[in-house]
Write an enzyme that holds these catalytic residues in place. Structure first.
Site, PDB file in Angstrom:
ATOM      1  N   ARG A 118       0.848  -1.191   0.000  1.00 38.37           N
ATOM      2  CA  ARG A 118       0.000   0.000   0.000  1.00 38.37           C
ATOM      3  C   ARG A 118       0.885   1.244   0.000  1.00 38.37           C
ATOM      4  O   ARG A 118       1.971   1.259   0.606  1.00 38.37           O
ATOM      5  CB  ARG A 118      -0.872  -0.006   1.263  1.00 38.37           C
ATOM      6  N   THR A 391      -8.966   0.294 -10.035  1.00 37.99           N
ATOM      7  CA  THR A 391      -8.467  -0.895  -9.353  1.00 37.99           C
ATOM      8  C   THR A 391      -8.620  -2.113 -10.274  1.00 37.99           C
ATOM      9  O   THR A 391      -9.458  -2.132 -11.163  1.00 37.99           O
ATOM     10  CB  THR A 391      -9.179  -1.124  -8.004  1.00 37.99           C
ATOM     11  N   THR A 409      -3.984  -0.920  -7.516  1.00 39.22           N
ATOM     12  CA  THR A 409      -4.803   0.238  -7.843  1.00 39.22           C
ATOM     13  C   THR A 409      -3.980   1.514  -7.914  1.00 39.22           C
ATOM     14  O   THR A 409      -2.868   1.584  -7.378  1.00 39.22           O
ATOM     15  CB  THR A 409      -5.917   0.410  -6.779  1.00 39.22           C
ATOM     16  N   ASN A 411      -6.293   4.112  -7.429  1.00 40.45           N
ATOM     17  CA  ASN A 411      -7.494   4.682  -6.817  1.00 40.45           C
ATOM     18  C   ASN A 411      -8.523   5.072  -7.871  1.00 40.45           C
ATOM     19  O   ASN A 411      -9.124   4.189  -8.465  1.00 40.45           O
ATOM     20  CB  ASN A 411      -7.175   5.844  -5.884  1.00 40.45           C
ATOM     21  N   ASP A 433      -8.098   8.215   0.244  1.00 39.23           N
ATOM     22  CA  ASP A 433      -8.561   7.092   1.054  1.00 39.23           C
ATOM     23  C   ASP A 433      -8.309   7.297   2.544  1.00 39.23           C
ATOM     24  O   ASP A 433      -8.781   6.506   3.366  1.00 39.23           O
ATOM     25  CB  ASP A 433      -7.896   5.792   0.593  1.00 39.23           C
ATOM     26  N   SER A 462      -7.848   0.621   3.051  1.00 35.83           N
ATOM     27  CA  SER A 462      -8.260   0.151   1.728  1.00 35.83           C
ATOM     28  C   SER A 462      -9.415  -0.833   1.857  1.00 35.83           C
ATOM     29  O   SER A 462      -9.602  -1.462   2.900  1.00 35.83           O
ATOM     30  CB  SER A 462      -7.084  -0.541   1.031  1.00 35.83           C
ATOM     31  N   SER A 463     -10.161  -0.965   0.758  1.00 32.76           N
ATOM     32  CA  SER A 463     -11.189  -2.007   0.674  1.00 32.76           C
ATOM     33  C   SER A 463     -10.718  -3.207  -0.135  1.00 32.76           C
ATOM     34  O   SER A 463     -11.462  -4.186  -0.261  1.00 32.76           O
ATOM     35  CB  SER A 463     -12.463  -1.438   0.035  1.00 32.76           C
ATOM     36  N   GLY A 482     -13.615  -2.065  -7.262  1.00 35.51           N
ATOM     37  CA  GLY A 482     -14.949  -1.559  -6.981  1.00 35.51           C
ATOM     38  C   GLY A 482     -15.025  -0.620  -5.805  1.00 35.51           C
ATOM     39  O   GLY A 482     -16.107  -0.399  -5.260  1.00 35.51           O
ATOM     40  N   GLY A 483     -13.890  -0.040  -5.366  1.00 34.01           N
ATOM     41  CA  GLY A 483     -13.946   0.887  -4.250  1.00 34.01           C
ATOM     42  C   GLY A 483     -14.522   0.231  -3.020  1.00 34.01           C
ATOM     43  O   GLY A 483     -14.182  -0.903  -2.668  1.00 34.01           O
TER      44      GLY A 483
END
Length: 585
Positions: A118, A391, A409, A411, A433, A462-463, A482-483
């Site tokens: 990340r 992503t 990603t 973003n 984020d 993050s998701s 997909g956020g």
């Protein structure tokens, strides 16, 4: 002997049948699967897969991974090739100017490990830096240009995979991506459409104009997009490893580009970037071992909550309305906890043991009324933005039983919009984020508080939820973009596998989503019929039925009983591909 089989790409999207009600397999309307299984039938459970299977969001990336498998590489080498190729051909979704998560299973040691690549906040990132003169969140600074960009993590992950897990030199695994960048690839509709959406921002920046306006106009479908500077950057990474990106020529160019546009990065924070290896979240669901992402992903904790809340119910035996009601109530509670507790584990103490405990899930389950919605205000009301292009995810199994589930990603569409001149590196806009202003929703409509506040060196929440599930009979690897909807996409995929669906049916399954705030169910076309919507509204739910489609799930599976390898690539994305490479006839 190695035999490659490839899925034909089907354009367009035909909504599949919802399968939970009957516990069967969903099929596309024309009943022609996009990823037919390749098998070597044996009478007993197979010990290792008969070959390798790769599913990614672009055929050229899948092919790059298959090339590396055929050169003697393992799943980790193939992951480098797929990741780097996606960075070239999917700049709308990911790139080496961004970051990602790699969930690995090392068959030799039996170890599951989560590679956290990340992005991190630069030293200049303070809460005050993202507020306007009225004290409100400065959306432009949070999502566009150098201030929106965190220190990239993906290049470090590729080096780490090669050094610690792969069989082949990094230069070998990066070769397909370097060739794609130098020789170019055909622009496809999603890139053209995404550029049109972001063109005003992207054309602010000199480096971006040099790449995307090289022909004197915006890219169009069918144009060949060449990225010579990116090829040279990837070559330096291949030759010098970590130092080829984070120090020397590329680092100097990145620092100069950020400064030219008014941002502030330092050489020390670039050179000091390191990946983190973390322990995955592991739990059981109805006979499946679920291995998934830990913080700074919120996905694994949320999955553990939702699936353990749902575990006592046989969802396939419930009617559509009650099944949807229970799934939504599980989503609602998990997303509430995501908002309040989740952050970077290097900076924030989180009650992970409590949140993933079956006893905690039992307590949440007890608060669900069987036929009434729980208003989210009891446990903001802005609509959840639609997004499916940002992503990307890929899934790999190899013949040794190694596994990679990876989500990466930049973003939003084309990240920050800014390419650093001379590098080809499109910078992310992951700073959005963070909870840049606590309690204020970000671009995906999700809120955060102190646990996800911005701080130098910190990784934003993050998701992204790379996951694999394993049972005595089947192994499946899956994930999606997909956020904030990533987590529920993976949830629905796992429920699909548990209901007996094929990999392709799992990838095509219609989706629903609820994220606590706003208090509404989002549903794709075909996900909920009129009678179900009516029943849900009677329970007190707000239902946004028939929204646009979202996500881009990529999955591969190994049926241990029949020794079949198969894969599913999301029909919402017409350029995805699954490839199976048999190691034995």
């Amino acid at each position: 002997m190695r035999i490659a089989t490839r899925t034909a790409v089907v354009t367009g999207f035909l909504a599949p049948l919802l399968a939970f009600a009957i516990g069967g397999c969903a099929t596309t309307a024309d009943s022609s699967p996009r990823a037919a299984p390749v098998s070597r039938t044996t009478p007993a459970t197979a010990a290792t897969p008969p070959g390798a299977a790769i599913a990614s969001a672009h055929s050229l990336a899948t092919e790059a991974g298959a090339q590396i498998i055929n050169q003697g590489g393992n799943a980790f080498d193939a992951a480098i090739a797929v990741s780097a190729a996606l960075s070239v051909v999917e700049p709308i979704s990911s790139g080496i100017g961004g970051g990602g998560f790699f969930l690995l299973h090392d068959a030799k040691t039996g170890r599951d490990v989560f590679v956290d690549a990340r992005e991190t906040a630069p030293e200049s990132a303070t809460p005050e830096a993202y507020l306007d003169e009225k004290g409100e969140l400065n959306r432009d600074r949070a999502t566009n240009g150098p201030w929106s960009a965190g220190i990239p993590g993906l290049p470090a992950a590729l080096v780490h995979l090669a050094d610690d897990y792969g069989r082949l030199p990094l230069a070998t695994s990066l070769a397909p991506a370097i060739r794609l960048a130098r020789e170019g690839f055909p622009v496809y509709g999603r890139l053209e459409k995404g550029y049109a959406t972001r063109s005003k921002v992207m054309e602010r920046y000199r480096g971006t104009r040099e790449v995307f306006l090289a022909n004197g106009r915006a890219p169009r479908t069918g144009d060949i997009l060449k990225q010579e500077d990116l090829a040279q950057t990837l070559e330096l990474l291949a030759q010098r490893g970590h130092a080829g990106f984070y120090q020397g020529q590329v680092a100097d160019q990145l620092l100069a580009a950020v400064a030219e546009e008014g941002g502030r990065w330092t050489a020390a924070e670039l050179a000091g970037y390191r990946i983190r290896e973390r322990e995955p979240i592991i739990f059981d669901y109805r006979g499946w071992k679920v291995v998934t992402a830990p913080p700074p992903s919120s996905g694994g904790v949320a999955l553990a909550e939702m699936l353990q809340v749902l575990q006592p119910w046989n969802l396939s035996r419930l009617d559509s309305a009650q099944r949807t009601h229970l799934i939504v109530e599980a989503m609602r509670r998990a997303y509430r906890d995501r908002t309040l507790y989740m952050g970077d584990p290097d900076f924030v103490e989180m009650p992970i043991a409590m949140l993933t405990d079956p006893a905690y899930a039992a307590g949440l389950r007890a608060t669900i009324h069987p036929d009434k919605a729980t208003p989210s205000e009891l446990l903001s009301g802005q609509p959840t933005p639609m997004e499916d292009d940002e992503t990307t995810h890929f899934s790999i199994i190899d013949t040794d039983g190694n596994i990679v589930s990876a989500t990466q990603t930049v973003n939003l569409l084309y990240g920050s919009g800014m390419i650093a001149p001379g590098t080809g590196v499109l910078l992310n806009n992951e700073m959005d984020d963070f909870a840049l202003k606590p309690g204020t929703p970000n671009a995906f409509g999700v809120m955060g508080f102190d646990a996800n506040s911005v701080q130098a060196g910190k990784r934003m929440l993050s998701s992204m939820t790379p996951t694999y599930i394993d049972s005595p009979d089947k192994l499946a690897v899956l994930g999606a973009p997909g956020g904030s909807r990533i987590i529920t996409e993976v949830l629905i995929g796992i429920l699909g596998y548990d209901a007996g669906m094929t990999a392709q049916a799992v990838a095509a399954e219609p989706r629903i989503h609820h994220q606590w705030m706003p208090d509404a169910i989002s549903a794709e076309p075909g996900a909920l019929d009129a009678a179900t919507v009516k029943a849900l509204k009677k329970m007190g739910h707000t239902v946004n039925a028939g929204e646009g489609t979202w996500g881009n799930l990529q999955t591969v599976a190994w049926d241990k009983r029949t020794d079949e390898l198969s894969g599913g690539t999301d029909p919402r994305n017409p350029v995805g591909e699954v490839e199976v490479v048999l190691d034995r006839p």
